[in-house]
Write a protein that holds these residues in place. Structure first.
Motif, PDB file in Angstrom:
ATOM      1  N   ALA A  91       0.834  -1.206   0.000  1.00 48.03           N
ATOM      2  CA  ALA A  91       0.000   0.000   0.000  1.00 48.03           C
ATOM      3  C   ALA A  91       0.869   1.258   0.000  1.00 48.03           C
ATOM      4  CB  ALA A  91      -0.940  -0.024   1.203  1.00 48.03           C
ATOM      5  N   LEU A  94       1.790   3.526  -5.436  1.00 45.93           N
ATOM      6  CA  LEU A  94       1.014   2.884  -6.506  1.00 45.93           C
ATOM      7  C   LEU A  94      -0.186   2.112  -5.954  1.00 45.93           C
ATOM      8  CD1 LEU A  94       0.893   2.246  -9.553  1.00 45.93           C
ATOM      9  CD2 LEU A  94       2.222   0.192  -9.067  1.00 45.93           C
ATOM     10  N   SER A 117       3.774  -4.534   4.570  1.00 44.94           N
ATOM     11  CA  SER A 117       4.713  -4.983   5.600  1.00 44.94           C
ATOM     12  C   SER A 117       5.171  -3.844   6.505  1.00 44.94           C
ATOM     13  CB  SER A 117       5.929  -5.642   4.933  1.00 44.94           C
ATOM     14  OG  SER A 117       6.548  -4.708   4.077  1.00 44.94           O
ATOM     15  N   ASN A 118       4.876  -2.604   6.128  1.00 42.64           N
ATOM     16  CA  ASN A 118       5.302  -1.469   6.960  1.00 42.64           C
ATOM     17  C   ASN A 118       4.372  -1.327   8.167  1.00 42.64           C
ATOM     18  OD1 ASN A 118       5.892   0.978   8.093  1.00 42.64           O
ATOM     19  ND2 ASN A 118       5.908   2.123   6.155  1.00 42.64           N
ATOM     20  N   MET A 134       1.192  -7.958   7.355  1.00 42.44           N
ATOM     21  CA  MET A 134       1.397  -9.211   6.618  1.00 42.44           C
ATOM     22  C   MET A 134       1.208 -10.440   7.508  1.00 42.44           C
ATOM     23  SD  MET A 134       1.853  -8.465   3.513  1.00 42.44           S
ATOM     24  CE  MET A 134       2.589  -9.865   2.675  1.00 42.44           C
ATOM     25  N   CYS A 152       1.699  -4.713  -5.624  1.00 45.02           N
ATOM     26  CA  CYS A 152       2.299  -3.377  -5.790  1.00 45.02           C
ATOM     27  C   CYS A 152       3.501  -3.254  -4.872  1.00 45.02           C
ATOM     28  CB  CYS A 152       1.275  -2.291  -5.481  1.00 45.02           C
ATOM     29  SG  CYS A 152      -0.182  -2.360  -6.508  1.00 45.02           S
ATOM     30  N   LYS A 155      10.080  -5.294  -6.730  1.00 45.03           N
ATOM     31  CA  LYS A 155      10.202  -6.509  -7.545  1.00 45.03           C
ATOM     32  C   LYS A 155      10.934  -7.643  -6.829  1.00 45.03           C
ATOM     33  CE  LYS A 155      14.029  -4.936 -10.442  1.00 45.03           C
ATOM     34  NZ  LYS A 155      14.380  -4.675 -11.827  1.00 45.03           N
ATOM     35  N   VAL A 193       1.708  -6.055 -15.508  1.00 39.44           N
ATOM     36  CA  VAL A 193       1.391  -4.730 -16.058  1.00 39.44           C
ATOM     37  C   VAL A 193       2.628  -3.843 -15.946  1.00 39.44           C
ATOM     38  CG1 VAL A 193      -0.168  -2.755 -15.936  1.00 39.44           C
ATOM     39  CG2 VAL A 193      -0.954  -4.992 -15.155  1.00 39.44           C
ATOM     40  N   LEU A 195       3.375  -0.024 -17.005  1.00 36.60           N
ATOM     41  CA  LEU A 195       2.924   1.223 -17.634  1.00 36.60           C
ATOM     42  C   LEU A 195       3.997   1.755 -18.585  1.00 36.60           C
ATOM     43  CD1 LEU A 195       1.284   3.012 -14.564  1.00 36.60           C
ATOM     44  CD2 LEU A 195       0.162   1.743 -16.391  1.00 36.60           C
TER      45      LEU A 195
HETATM   46  P1  NAI Z   1       6.310   2.423  -2.561  1.00 31.81           P
HETATM   47  O1  NAI Z   1       7.657   2.277  -1.961  1.00 31.81           O
HETATM   48  O2  NAI Z   1       5.595   3.710  -2.407  1.00 31.81           O
HETATM   49  O3  NAI Z   1       5.360   1.260  -2.019  1.00 31.81           O
HETATM   50  C1  NAI Z   1       5.741  -0.066  -1.857  1.00 31.81           C
HETATM   51  C2  NAI Z   1       5.000  -0.602  -0.639  1.00 31.81           C
HETATM   52  O4  NAI Z   1       5.207  -2.005  -0.576  1.00 31.81           O
HETATM   53  C3  NAI Z   1       5.496  -0.002   0.660  1.00 31.81           C
HETATM   54  O5  NAI Z   1       4.417   0.506   1.409  1.00 31.81           O
HETATM   55  C4  NAI Z   1       6.184  -1.167   1.369  1.00 31.81           C
HETATM   56  O6  NAI Z   1       6.047  -1.115   2.768  1.00 31.81           O
HETATM   57  C5  NAI Z   1       5.438  -2.357   0.783  1.00 31.81           C
HETATM   58  N1  NAI Z   1       6.197  -3.599   0.771  1.00 31.81           N
HETATM   59  C6  NAI Z   1       7.494  -3.781   0.448  1.00 31.81           C
HETATM   60  N2  NAI Z   1       7.806  -5.087   0.495  1.00 31.81           N
HETATM   61  C7  NAI Z   1       6.691  -5.744   0.891  1.00 31.81           C
HETATM   62  C8  NAI Z   1       6.381  -7.090   1.136  1.00 31.81           C
HETATM   63  N3  NAI Z   1       7.313  -8.062   0.970  1.00 31.81           N
HETATM   64  N4  NAI Z   1       5.153  -7.399   1.542  1.00 31.81           N
HETATM   65  C9  NAI Z   1       4.216  -6.447   1.707  1.00 31.81           C
HETATM   66  N5  NAI Z   1       4.444  -5.141   1.489  1.00 31.81           N
HETATM   67  C10 NAI Z   1       5.660  -4.799   1.080  1.00 31.81           C
HETATM   68  O7  NAI Z   1       6.485   2.058  -4.088  1.00 31.81           O
HETATM   69  P2  NAI Z   1       5.480   2.364  -5.273  1.00 31.81           P
HETATM   70  O8  NAI Z   1       5.864   3.604  -5.944  1.00 31.81           O
HETATM   71  O9  NAI Z   1       4.093   2.217  -4.795  1.00 31.81           O
HETATM   72  O10 NAI Z   1       5.807   1.164  -6.274  1.00 31.81           O
HETATM   73  C11 NAI Z   1       5.538  -0.172  -5.916  1.00 31.81           C
HETATM   74  C12 NAI Z   1       6.063  -1.108  -6.966  1.00 31.81           C
HETATM   75  O11 NAI Z   1       5.385  -0.883  -8.178  1.00 31.81           O
HETATM   76  C13 NAI Z   1       7.541  -0.930  -7.279  1.00 31.81           C
HETATM   77  O12 NAI Z   1       8.076  -2.201  -7.539  1.00 31.81           O
HETATM   78  C14 NAI Z   1       7.532  -0.091  -8.547  1.00 31.81           C
HETATM   79  O13 NAI Z   1       8.702  -0.309  -9.295  1.00 31.81           O
HETATM   80  C15 NAI Z   1       6.313  -0.668  -9.216  1.00 31.81           C
HETATM   81  N6  NAI Z   1       5.700   0.207 -10.197  1.00 31.81           N
HETATM   82  C16 NAI Z   1       5.208  -0.413 -11.301  1.00 31.81           C
HETATM   83  C17 NAI Z   1       4.569   0.270 -12.271  1.00 31.81           C
HETATM   84  C18 NAI Z   1       4.074  -0.494 -13.438  1.00 31.81           C
HETATM   85  O14 NAI Z   1       3.700   0.085 -14.444  1.00 31.81           O
HETATM   86  N7  NAI Z   1       4.041  -1.798 -13.353  1.00 31.81           N
HETATM   87  C19 NAI Z   1       4.378   1.722 -12.193  1.00 31.81           C
HETATM   88  C20 NAI Z   1       4.878   2.288 -10.966  1.00 31.81           C
HETATM   89  C21 NAI Z   1       5.525   1.549 -10.013  1.00 31.81           C
END
Ligand code: NAI
Length: 209
Positions: A91, A94, A117-118, A134, A152, A155, A193, A195
């Protein structure tokens, strides 16, 4: 008509047909020819006829397609009247945007839980749902039986988490994690997906001009 007999490329075009037919319905258009629909959608009329023939045609020579009936059939194929229970994991920027702005209900899905997980996010609200830690994922899945997950998360965490979710009974992933999941079980459905891919297509087309 079962989904098995419709090819994946046609299935991928169906949401767009569904959307355009919805616009026509709102404009109170009752029927439309393949030529008119093609012009509106930037496709060829023969492509449209070919696609619609896959599930029974619905067009009549000189009459065109009945907009409402065709949209209903496409909606049925896409399962928009169903309620597939889904969870979202990650959460962050994205995940919150997707939870808040994607109309899951309209697409036959229901977002029933959000996890992160935060620990600082636990208990805060997103899209009218509390973000859950989690540690509660297993019991939540056992109790509520979500069928699919929106990923979200970064990776690096995606593959391991997806495998865990499969072991918890999930069978579908809308995966935004920038990592193309590798799931050997052919019954698991993954929609990766990116973008950026869409942007690159735009950039290519602009460059090509
Ligand atoms: P963000 O850092 O704002 O959010 C990631 C969230 O995931 C954080 O709240 C974090 O606590 C949580 N998290 C991390 N590891 C976790 C786990 N093992 N279990 C549960 N929660 C966990 O990052 P943002 O900007 O939201 O991006 C998220 C992902 O989406 C990134 O991998 C980014 O590269 C990808 N992304 C993909 C796009 C696409 O088109 N496919 C577009 C934009 C971002």
């Amino acid at each position: 008509m079962s989904k098995e007999v419709i090819s994946t490329p046609v299935i991928r075009r169906l949401p767009r047909y569904y959307r355009f037919l919805g616009e026509l319905e709102r404009e109170q258009v009752e029927r439309i020819s393949s030529r008119e629909l093609a012009q509106r959608m930037g496709l060829s009329a023969s492509q449209i006829r070919q696609d619609f023939n896959c599930f029974g045609g619905f067009g009549q020579q000189g009459y065109g397609y009945h907009v409402k009936a065709l949209r209903e059939v496409i909606g049925e194929i896409l399962g928009v009247s169903g309620r597939t229970p889904m969870i979202l994991i990650g959460a962050g920027n994205l995940g919150k945007a997707i939870a808040a702005h994607v109309d899951f209900h309209k697409r036959g899905c229901e977002l029933i839980g959000i996890f992160d997980s935060n620990p600082l996010l636990a208990g805060t609200m997103t899209a009218s749902l509390p973000i859950m830690p989690m540690e509660t994922l297993d019991s939540f899945c056992q109790q509520h039986k979500p069928q699919a997950a929106v990923l979200c998360i970064p990776k690096d965490a995606a593959q391991q988490l997806a495998e865990k979710l499969v072991s918890l009974g999930l069978i579908g992933f809308w995966n935004f994690s920038h990592f193309d999941l590798r799931i050997s079980n052919p019954d698991i459905i993954v929609e990766n997906v990116h973008l950026g891919d869409s942007l690159m297509t735009l950039a290519y087309c602009l460059h090509d001009k």
